[in-house]
Design a protein around this motif. Structure first.
Motif, PDB file in Angstrom:
ATOM      1  N   TRP A   1       0.808  -1.216   0.000  1.00  0.00           N
ATOM      2  CA  TRP A   1       0.000   0.000   0.000  1.00  0.00           C
ATOM      3  C   TRP A   1       0.845   1.272   0.000  1.00  0.00           C
ATOM      4  O   TRP A   1       0.329   2.380  -0.150  1.00  0.00           O
ATOM      5  CB  TRP A   1      -0.894   0.022   1.237  1.00  0.00           C
ATOM      6  N   LEU A   2       2.156   1.139   0.143  1.00  0.00           N
ATOM      7  CA  LEU A   2       3.038   2.284   0.390  1.00  0.00           C
ATOM      8  C   LEU A   2       3.344   3.064  -0.886  1.00  0.00           C
ATOM      9  O   LEU A   2       3.778   2.491  -1.891  1.00  0.00           O
ATOM     10  CB  LEU A   2       4.336   1.774   1.024  1.00  0.00           C
ATOM     11  N   ALA A   3       3.147   4.413  -0.819  1.00  0.00           N
ATOM     12  CA  ALA A   3       3.520   5.287  -1.924  1.00  0.00           C
ATOM     13  C   ALA A   3       4.797   6.058  -1.631  1.00  0.00           C
ATOM     14  O   ALA A   3       5.525   6.445  -2.546  1.00  0.00           O
ATOM     15  CB  ALA A   3       2.386   6.269  -2.221  1.00  0.00           C
ATOM     16  N   GLY A   4       5.094   6.293  -0.377  1.00  0.00           N
ATOM     17  CA  GLY A   4       6.277   7.056   0.004  1.00  0.00           C
ATOM     18  C   GLY A   4       6.080   7.618   1.398  1.00  0.00           C
ATOM     19  O   GLY A   4       5.168   7.207   2.130  1.00  0.00           O
ATOM     20  N   GLY A   5       6.950   8.555   1.772  1.00  0.00           N
ATOM     21  CA  GLY A   5       6.813   9.096   3.118  1.00  0.00           C
ATOM     22  C   GLY A   5       7.796  10.191   3.429  1.00  0.00           C
ATOM     23  O   GLY A   5       8.443  10.757   2.534  1.00  0.00           O
ATOM     24  N   VAL A   6       7.903  10.485   4.710  1.00  0.00           N
ATOM     25  CA  VAL A   6       8.847  11.470   5.241  1.00  0.00           C
ATOM     26  C   VAL A   6       9.812  10.724   6.153  1.00  0.00           C
ATOM     27  O   VAL A   6       9.378   9.996   7.051  1.00  0.00           O
ATOM     28  CB  VAL A   6       8.117  12.579   6.027  1.00  0.00           C
ATOM     29  N   TYR A   7      11.100  10.917   5.927  1.00  0.00           N
ATOM     30  CA  TYR A   7      12.118  10.278   6.745  1.00  0.00           C
ATOM     31  C   TYR A   7      12.757  11.317   7.658  1.00  0.00           C
ATOM     32  O   TYR A   7      13.231  12.350   7.205  1.00  0.00           O
ATOM     33  CB  TYR A   7      13.181   9.634   5.865  1.00  0.00           C
ATOM     34  N   SER A   8      12.744  11.023   8.957  1.00  0.00           N
ATOM     35  CA  SER A   8      13.362  11.884   9.973  1.00  0.00           C
ATOM     36  C   SER A   8      14.453  11.065  10.655  1.00  0.00           C
ATOM     37  O   SER A   8      14.175  10.293  11.575  1.00  0.00           O
ATOM     38  CB  SER A   8      12.312  12.345  10.989  1.00  0.00           C
ATOM     39  N   PRO A   9      15.713  11.180  10.220  1.00  0.00           N
ATOM     40  CA  PRO A   9      16.762  10.275  10.691  1.00  0.00           C
ATOM     41  C   PRO A   9      17.148  10.445  12.150  1.00  0.00           C
ATOM     42  O   PRO A   9      17.730   9.525  12.740  1.00  0.00           O
ATOM     43  CB  PRO A   9      17.946  10.600   9.772  1.00  0.00           C
TER      44      PRO A   9
END
Length: 418
Positions: A201-209
Motif C-alpha cells: 500500500w506504500l507510496a512514500g513518506g517522510v524520513y526523519s533520521p
C-alpha cells in the motif's frame, strides 16, 4: 543553592509541610521533579496510582518525536471532519455530549483549523520539543538510564503520492530550525527499512533520521530511583488528591482517604484529571480526553528497526529491544481508561494489515488504553497561575516527547516568581 531537607508524608490527621509538591508521577511529573531537585528544592511527588507512570505514560507509542510536532488541527481537518465526527469503525471516533466543556473545546479546536494556526502551533510545539531533546541529552549524560533508548529514525508513511507531496510544506516550515526531514519514495523507504518490503500500500513518506525511541515506563522507574537516591525526592503513591485549596498562605492538599499535605508551592502535572482539580481554584483549562490504545508483542519475522507511523491507519510501530510496541486509535471525549476488547482487536487487525510480519500478533504480551489530555492547539499548558501554583498539562500524544523540556519550563516559571 543549598538543598532543603525533605520531609515525610503525613500519616496523621494534620497536614505535613513541603517546599514543592508535584501532583502526578508520570513522565511529565517526574521530569518536573528532576528539574526542581536539580535547583535545590525538596520535592514530594504524589500520585493516585501505586507507582510511577502507570497512567497515560505507561505504554504509549514510545516514540520520541522531536521533529514531528505537527498540530492536530489544520486546513485538512475540515475534509476529515465527517469521519472524525460520525465515523464508528475508523481510527478516530467521537463520543458526542451536550457537556459545555466538550462543546467549548470542540469549537476552540475548529478555530485552530486553518493554515496560520497550523504553522504557529506546530512551531510552538517544535520549540519545546527541541528544548526537550536537549534536556534529555543532558540528563542521560549525567545519569545513564537503560530504557531501550535508541536513535532509530522515523518513517512517516503515506498511501498516496498526493499525501507525500502534501508533507513537503511542513518539512519546509521546520527546516530553518535545524530539523532534518526529507521526502522519500516507496523504493527509498524500503531501502531505509527493509521491513516495508511487504507493504504494497506504500507510496512514500517522510524520513526523519534523528528521531528517537524508548520505553517511557522503564525510564520513569529508573528516574524515580535516581531522584530518591541522589536528590532526596520523596514520593507518596496511592495518594488520590481530592481537593487543592489555598489557606493561610499555603496550599492544602487532601486525599480521598483523608491524608493531608501542605506546601508553599504546587505544580499540577496530573494529566487529564488536572482540569477538575484546578477548577475550584478558579482556573479553567481546555483539555479534552482522547483515548488511545497500544499492545506490546515479541518482534515478528520482519520487525522494523526504524520507528514507523502509518498515516493511512493512524498507528505507530516502535522497536523496544526484542519487542514491538504498536499504538493507535483516537476516541475523543472518552473518559474511561478501561480498554474495550473490540477496539483492541481492531488495533491488532489494523497492524496486521499494515505490517503483517512486524510483530508476533498471536503472542501479544500486554495491552493498554490511556487518556491523552489534548488542548485545542495541540501544545501543552505550562503556566504559573500565581501564589505558588503552576500547571504542566495538556501534552496530548507528545507527552513522552515533551516531558523533559516541559519540566524545565514549568519549574523555571514557578521558582522564578518566589
Amino acid at each position: 543553592m543549598t538543598a532543603i531537607a525533605p520531609t515525610v508524608a503525613s500519616t496523621g490527621p494534620g497536614p505535613t509541610r513541603h517546599d514543592l509538591v508535584i501532583i502526578g508521577a508520570g513522565v511529565v511529573g517526574l521530569a518536573s521533579a528532576y528539574a526542581a531537585a536539580r535547583r535545590g528544592c525538596s520535592v514530594l511527588l504524589v500520585d493516585r496510582n501505586a507507582g510511577p507512570a502507570l497512567g497515560t505514560s505507561f505504554a504509549n507509542g514510545a516514540q520520541l518525536s522531536y521533529a514531528y510536532t505537527d498540530a492536530m488541527a489544520g486546513p485538512a481537518t475540515w475534509r476529515q471532519l465527517p469521519e472524525m465526527a460520525f465515523g464508528r469503525n475508523g481510527p478516530f471516533r467521537t463520543r458526542w455530549s451536550v457537556d459545555p466543556d466538550f462543546l467549548r473545546w470542540g469549537l476552540a479546536f475548529l478555530r485552530q483549523a486553518n493554515a496560520a494556526s497550523l504553522h504557529s502551533n506546530t512551531l510552538a510545539t517544535l520549540e519545546l520539543a527541541l528544548e526537550s531533546r536537549a534536556a534529555m541529552q543532558a540528563l542521560l549524560q549525567r545519569h545513564p538510564i537503560d530504557f531501550h533508548h535508541l536513535v532509530s529514525g522515523k518513517l512517516h508513511l503515506y498511501p498516496t503520492a498526493e499525501g507525500v507531496q502534501g508533507a513537503a510544506a511542513m518539512i519546509a516550515l521546520k527546516r530553518p530550525y535545524g530539523v532534518q526531514q526529507r521526502l522519500v519514495d516507496a523504493a527509498e523507504a524500503r531501502s531505509i527499512e527493509p521491513a516495508l518490503s511487504g507493504a504494497s500500500w506504500l507510496a512514500g513518506g517522510v524520513y526523519s533520521p534523528d528521531e528517537e525511541a524508548g520505553d517511557p515506563h522503564r525510564f520513569s522507574e529508573s528516574l524515580l530511583d535516581i531522584l530518591r537516591q541522589q536528590y532526596g525526592v520523596q514520593a507518596s503513591f496511592n495518594f488520590d488528591t481530592q481537593s487543592l485549596r489555598r489557606q493561610n498562605g499555603q496550599w492544602q492538599l487532601q486525599a480521598r482517604d483523608g491524608r493531608q499535605l501542605q506546601a508553599a508551592r504546587v505544580l499540577v502535572c496530573g494529566g487529564i484529571d488536572s482540569a477538575e482539580l484546578l477548577r475550584p481554584t478558579g482556573m479553567r483549562v481546555p483539555v479534552m480526553a482522547i483515548k488511545g490504545y497500544s499492545f506490546t508483542a515479541p518482534c515478528g519475522a520482519n520487525a522494523p528497526r526504524v520507528s514507523i507511523t502509518d498515516t493511512k491507519r493512524k498507528l505507530v510501530f516502535c522497536r523496544l529491544g526484542e519487542h514491538i510496541r504498536v499504538a493507535g486509535l483516537a476516541d475523543l471525549n472518552d473518559w474511561n481508561p478501561t480498554p474495550e476488547p473490540a477496539r483492541l482487536a481492531q488495533l491488532v487487525a489494523m497492524a496486521r494489515a499494515s505490517l503483517p510480519e512486524a510483530a508476533d500478533y498471536d503472542h501479544i504480551q500486554s495491552s493498554w488504553a490511556g487518556l491523552r489530555p489534548v488542548t485545542p492547539w495541540s501544545s501543552p499548558i505550562i503556566r504559573n497561575l500565581g501564589d505558588g501554583l503552576g500547571c504542566n498539562i495538556g501534552h496530548g500524544m507528545l507527552g513522552w516527547t515533551l516531558a523533559m523540556g516541559s519540566g524545565e519550563r514549568a519549574v523555571s516559571q514557578l521558582l522564578d516568581t518566589l
